[in-house]
Design a protein around this motif. Structure first.
Motif, PDB file in Angstrom:
ATOM      1  N   SER A 119       3.623  -7.311  14.688  1.00  0.00           N
ATOM      2  CA  SER A 119       3.500  -6.018  13.816  1.00  0.00           C
ATOM      3  C   SER A 119       2.176  -6.557  12.984  1.00  0.00           C
ATOM      4  CB  SER A 119       4.423  -5.757  12.907  1.00  0.00           C
ATOM      5  OG  SER A 119       3.887  -4.919  11.754  1.00  0.00           O
ATOM      6  N   ALA A 120       0.974  -5.671  13.059  1.00  0.00           N
ATOM      7  CA  ALA A 120      -0.176  -5.917  12.027  1.00  0.00           C
ATOM      8  C   ALA A 120       0.324  -5.527  10.659  1.00  0.00           C
ATOM      9  CB  ALA A 120      -1.352  -5.412  12.534  1.00  0.00           C
ATOM     10  N   VAL A 121       1.100  -4.521  10.522  1.00  0.00           N
ATOM     11  CA  VAL A 121       1.670  -4.225   9.038  1.00  0.00           C
ATOM     12  C   VAL A 121       2.087  -5.328   8.291  1.00  0.00           C
ATOM     13  CG1 VAL A 121       2.992  -2.483   7.775  1.00  0.00           C
ATOM     14  CG2 VAL A 121       1.962  -1.819   9.909  1.00  0.00           C
ATOM     15  N   MET A 122       2.867  -6.267   8.901  1.00  0.00           N
ATOM     16  CA  MET A 122       3.763  -7.051   8.178  1.00  0.00           C
ATOM     17  C   MET A 122       3.034  -8.327   7.873  1.00  0.00           C
ATOM     18  SD  MET A 122       6.150  -9.212  11.381  1.00  0.00           S
ATOM     19  CE  MET A 122       5.245  -9.979  12.362  1.00  0.00           C
ATOM     20  N   MET A 123       1.791  -8.529   8.387  1.00  0.00           N
ATOM     21  CA  MET A 123       0.811  -9.553   8.336  1.00  0.00           C
ATOM     22  C   MET A 123       0.297  -9.539   6.781  1.00  0.00           C
ATOM     23  SD  MET A 123       0.954 -11.375  11.226  1.00  0.00           S
ATOM     24  CE  MET A 123      -0.599 -11.895  11.718  1.00  0.00           C
ATOM     25  N   THR A 124       0.045 -10.678   6.193  1.00  0.00           N
ATOM     26  CA  THR A 124      -0.518 -10.815   5.030  1.00  0.00           C
ATOM     27  C   THR A 124      -1.842 -11.577   4.760  1.00  0.00           C
ATOM     28  OG1 THR A 124       0.662 -12.940   4.281  1.00  0.00           O
ATOM     29  CG2 THR A 124       1.823 -10.583   3.792  1.00  0.00           C
ATOM     30  N   ARG A 125      -2.570 -11.061   3.770  1.00  0.00           N
ATOM     31  CA  ARG A 125      -3.695 -11.668   3.746  1.00  0.00           C
ATOM     32  C   ARG A 125      -3.671 -13.152   2.657  1.00  0.00           C
ATOM     33  NH1 ARG A 125      -5.987  -5.854   2.931  1.00  0.00           N
ATOM     34  NH2 ARG A 125      -3.770  -5.648   2.605  1.00  0.00           N
ATOM     35  N   ARG A 126      -2.782 -13.091   1.641  1.00  0.00           N
ATOM     36  CA  ARG A 126      -2.568 -14.077   0.787  1.00  0.00           C
ATOM     37  C   ARG A 126      -1.429 -14.866   1.587  1.00  0.00           C
ATOM     38  NH1 ARG A 126      -6.195 -13.717  -3.570  1.00  0.00           N
ATOM     39  NH2 ARG A 126      -6.763 -11.473  -3.633  1.00  0.00           N
ATOM     40  N   ASP A 127      -1.507 -16.207   1.081  1.00  0.00           N
ATOM     41  CA  ASP A 127      -0.620 -17.182   2.069  1.00  0.00           C
ATOM     42  C   ASP A 127      -0.270 -16.718   3.373  1.00  0.00           C
ATOM     43  OD1 ASP A 127       0.847 -19.355   2.039  1.00  0.00           O
ATOM     44  OD2 ASP A 127       2.616 -18.669   0.788  1.00  0.00           O
ATOM     45  N   PRO A 131      -3.938   6.932   9.143  1.00  0.00           N
ATOM     46  CA  PRO A 131      -4.452   5.738   8.353  1.00  0.00           C
ATOM     47  C   PRO A 131      -3.715   4.130   9.142  1.00  0.00           C
ATOM     48  CG  PRO A 131      -2.583   6.668   7.332  1.00  0.00           C
ATOM     49  CD  PRO A 131      -2.672   7.753   8.569  1.00  0.00           C
ATOM     50  N   THR A 132      -4.187   3.182   8.553  1.00  0.00           N
ATOM     51  CA  THR A 132      -3.528   2.010   8.939  1.00  0.00           C
ATOM     52  C   THR A 132      -3.192   1.331   7.351  1.00  0.00           C
ATOM     53  OG1 THR A 132      -5.882   0.825   8.918  1.00  0.00           O
ATOM     54  CG2 THR A 132      -4.981   1.466  10.829  1.00  0.00           C
ATOM     55  N   VAL A 133      -2.080   0.641   7.530  1.00  0.00           N
ATOM     56  CA  VAL A 133      -1.442   0.402   6.330  1.00  0.00           C
ATOM     57  C   VAL A 133      -0.902  -1.123   6.356  1.00  0.00           C
ATOM     58  CG1 VAL A 133      -0.582   2.633   5.533  1.00  0.00           C
ATOM     59  CG2 VAL A 133       0.863   1.066   6.875  1.00  0.00           C
ATOM     60  N   ARG A 134      -0.829  -1.782   5.446  1.00  0.00           N
ATOM     61  CA  ARG A 134      -0.131  -3.055   5.292  1.00  0.00           C
ATOM     62  C   ARG A 134       0.737  -3.209   4.242  1.00  0.00           C
ATOM     63  NH1 ARG A 134      -3.182  -6.859   8.572  1.00  0.00           N
ATOM     64  NH2 ARG A 134      -4.924  -6.015   9.258  1.00  0.00           N
ATOM     65  N   ARG A 135       1.693  -4.052   4.520  1.00  0.00           N
ATOM     66  CA  ARG A 135       2.956  -4.241   3.430  1.00  0.00           C
ATOM     67  C   ARG A 135       2.353  -4.696   2.137  1.00  0.00           C
ATOM     68  NH1 ARG A 135       7.993  -7.181   4.655  1.00  0.00           N
ATOM     69  NH2 ARG A 135       6.542  -8.896   5.099  1.00  0.00           N
ATOM     70  N   ASP A 136       1.344  -5.685   2.058  1.00  0.00           N
ATOM     71  CA  ASP A 136       0.784  -6.268   1.048  1.00  0.00           C
ATOM     72  C   ASP A 136      -0.222  -5.580   0.244  1.00  0.00           C
ATOM     73  OD1 ASP A 136      -1.447  -6.336   2.704  1.00  0.00           O
ATOM     74  OD2 ASP A 136      -1.646  -8.630   2.387  1.00  0.00           O
ATOM     75  N   GLU A 137      -0.572  -4.286   0.660  1.00  0.00           N
ATOM     76  CA  GLU A 137      -1.926  -3.752  -0.015  1.00  0.00           C
ATOM     77  C   GLU A 137      -1.577  -3.592  -1.276  1.00  0.00           C
ATOM     78  OE1 GLU A 137      -0.608   0.975   1.538  1.00  0.00           O
ATOM     79  OE2 GLU A 137      -2.085  -0.303   2.498  1.00  0.00           O
ATOM     80  N   ALA A 138      -0.716  -3.025  -1.910  1.00  0.00           N
ATOM     81  CA  ALA A 138      -0.533  -2.579  -3.526  1.00  0.00           C
ATOM     82  C   ALA A 138      -0.721  -4.256  -4.264  1.00  0.00           C
ATOM     83  CB  ALA A 138       0.648  -2.127  -3.997  1.00  0.00           C
TER      84      ALA A 138
END
Length: 629
Positions: free
Chosen positions: A317-325, A477-484
């Motif tokens: 999943s790309a949605v679960m990937m984070t940009r931090r750590d 749309p495309t979303v990510r878990r970490d967006e907020a």
């Protein structure tokens, strides 16, 4: 040596059967001791139940009473246990690496490195959002096309990309029956991603023509992909992803049979693509349910058993990937890959851990491909066919998920089919509702994100990457878990760049470490999730020292941390001192009763932070109060 007596020591005797009621009584006792609830019976069991999306839930206990309908045998309808009798036990799953680099030469270097080190097929993003069609030949230089299947993802450029790939097969002299792969025609997937206002009849006709050509010239190559990732990437649930894939698959069957293919030929032209997440059991159940659902579709369509099994490509999943750590993404993708493999996926793509940051580097691609290698070669994950089969939990979850997905599929069909449901906004609206509910869980940290909303590391240096080609846009749309949380951290980064320091919060810890450590740790974790640096120096303060300690901390806000007993003794005086020292806001870690809250508010406490509270709202208000743009 000790010799056990033959009689009077019945080690082999059966244990007496226990009942569910006995187990529930034990649960009641544990819950009462923990002070969680005084519920009894099934209510006590319900207190330990974890709600999932789609109205499903994970219960704490499964028994033979929860058995689902018989799943059949591997390789036989309804294919719950796998599309092939041997599963992946012979050669493992197809390790498929994705390539998006727009430079054909650099793409070729990456392709060859992957094929030399464990990858067994290639997934090329081609066209506007990846490798140019004219660069396909260069990117595939040195690739033995009869050994390495190539899968295209070309969106609206699929016709040109497909013709170029087929031309290369002819140019390289690949035997007619040796070529495998997928041309990636997916007009409804393109519609979902781009929202293109075009008549789908044209792209569907192109897909049907490509399918006819594959049947005639390259029978081992499939022409169409049923890509459910646009629905997952838009925040859809597992059932919504499955239901949409069924509706898309049915639309393609209609188009192909309407253009002269029989139902068996049409089924043989489809490959389904699903997301694999770090929820391993839900991933396993999703892939098993998908095969069961498609088996039902093919059954009523008149397909033979030989063509009824769904071919699956699972992508982490790309949605679960984070940009931090981002390093934590390695753990997420490992679990997702395990779920995909156990779930019976034919091909698995592990996204590199830096996928959310831009173009992956060689190290990230190596880790991605080695994830499958370790699970296959060292963990021997593929040696057992359907290892989750027979688990009461997995079988029940598979059954419940299949029913929820079928209901969504029927709703899409009643709305006129997949294309009509996309154009009317039905699908977008329903996915948005699902994501909105999940966003609340992310904001309150009921769904934690390690390294982002839990245990963030503000000192983690950024991981620079080359920008990736822009993804398709205009549709779902495309979303990510970490967006907020990413938005909050970006504000903190900007403040650091402008002032040389991050916004800070002073942790006013009261009493000894035993009294304040738990809540101080909680508060530090919470504020760091918003990019706010906690200052816990000195280790403890009181009404006489709090003001001076706050002034020296350089913080703009403060948070009291201690036990309820010490709050009652000291919180009012310390809160007052912090206010007088200039704290823009004063928080208290904990959830006192209403009367105590009112008392603390009169002393200067603005808000109470506690587990289950809306962390995003709190952190946003803190940054606002400190003037962090």
């Amino acid at each position: 040596m000790t010799v056990l007596p033959d009689e009077g020591f019945p080690l082999a005797a059966e244990f007496p059967d226990s009942t569910r009621e006995q187990w529930q009584r034990l649960v009641e006792g544990v819950l009462r001791k923990a002070g969680t609830t005084d519920a009894s019976g099934s209510a006590a069991e319900g207190a330990l139940t974890t709600p999932l999306q789609d109205g499903l839930a994970t219960r704490p206990l499964y028994t033979a009473e929860d058995a689902a309908p018989a799943p059949g045998y591997p390789g036989f309808p309804p294919f719950v246990r796998g599309g092939r009798t041997e599963g992946t036990a012979v050669s493992g799953w197809d390790v498929r690496q994705r390539h998006t680099h727009p430079d054909p030469r650099r793409a070729n270097e990456a392709v060859l490195a992957d094929l030399e080190n464990g990858v067994t097929s290639l997934w090329l993003t081609v066209g506007t959002h990846g490798l140019p069609v004219s660069g396909i030949a260069t990117a595939l230089e040195g690739v033995y096309l009869d050994l390495a299947p190539v899968v295209l993802d070309a969106g609206p450029d699929v016709e040109a990309a497909a013709h170029e790939l087929l031309r290369l097969h002819d140019e390289h002299g690949v035997p007619r029956d040796a070529a495998t792969g997928n041309l990636g025609a997916d007009p409804l997937g393109t519609l979902a991603r781009t929202g293109a206002d075009t008549d789908p009849a044209g792209p569907l006709a192109v897909a049907a023509d490509l399918a006819a050509r594959c049947l005639r010239d390259r029978p081992g190559i499939r022409a169409l992909t049923v890509d459910a990732l646009p629905h997952h990437d838009a925040g859809g649930s597992a059932a919504q992803e499955l239901g949409a894939s069924l509706a898309t698959g049915v639309a393609y069957l209609r188009a192909l049979t309407g253009n002269g293919l029989d139902i068996d030929q049409a089924c043989a032209q489809l490959e389904f693509r699903y997301a694999a997440t770090a929820d391993q059991f839900l991933t396993i159940a999703k892939l098993r349910a998908a095969r069961r659902l498609w088996a039902r579709v093919t059954e009523v369509s008149g397909a033979t058993t030989a063509r009824a099994a769904q071919r699956q490509h699972a992508v982490t999943s790309a949605v679960m990937m984070t940009r931090r750590d981002p390093w934590v993404n390695m753990l997420r993708t490992t679990i997702a890959c395990l779920g995909a493999g156990v779930g019976g996926a034919d091909a698995v793509t592990v996204l590199p851990f830096d996928d959310a940051l831009g173009l992956p580097d060689a190290f990230a691609r190596r880790i991605a491909r080695n994830t499958s290698s370790i699970l296959l070669e060292e963990s021997h994950l593929a040696r057992v066919i359907d290892p989750a089969g027979g688990s009461w939990y997995v079988e029940r979850l598979t059954d419940e998920l299949a029913h929820a997905a079928w209901a969504w599929f029927q709703e899409i069909e009643r709305a006129g089919g997949q294309a009509a449901a996309l154009r009317s906004g039905l699908i977008a609206e329903r996915l948005a509702d699902t994501w909105r509910q999940r966003t609340e869980d992310l904001a309150t940290r009921r769904e934690p994100i390690t390294g982002v909303s839990e245990f963030p590391n503000l000192a983690e240096p950024p991981v620079p990457r080359e920008p990736a080609p822009a993804a398709p846009s205009g549709g779902l749309p495309t979303v990510r878990r970490d967006e907020a949380y990413e938005a909050l951290r970006a504000r903190s980064d900007a403040h650091l760049a402008a002032t040389g320091a991050r916004p800070r919060v002073f942790l006013a810890a009261l009493g000894p470490a035993a009294a304040h450590t738990g809540r101080a740790t909680f508060a530090a974790n919470l504020f760091q999730a918003g990019g706010i640096e906690p200052v816990h120096d000195p280790g403890t303060v009181d009404a006489d020292t709090a003001a001076d300690a706050f002034a020296r901390s350089g913080a703009g806000v403060a948070c009291l941390c201690s036990s309820d007993k010490l709050y009652a003794e000291q919180a009012e005086a310390v809160a007052t001192a912090l206010r007088q020292a200039g704290a823009a806001r004063v928080f208290l870690a904990g959830r006192p009763d209403a009367a105590q809250q009112e008392t603390y508010r009169r002393a200067g406490v603005d808000e109470f932070v506690f587990a289950g509270g809306d962390a995003v709202t709190v952190l946003t208000s803190v940054l606002d109060s400190m003037g962090v743009a």
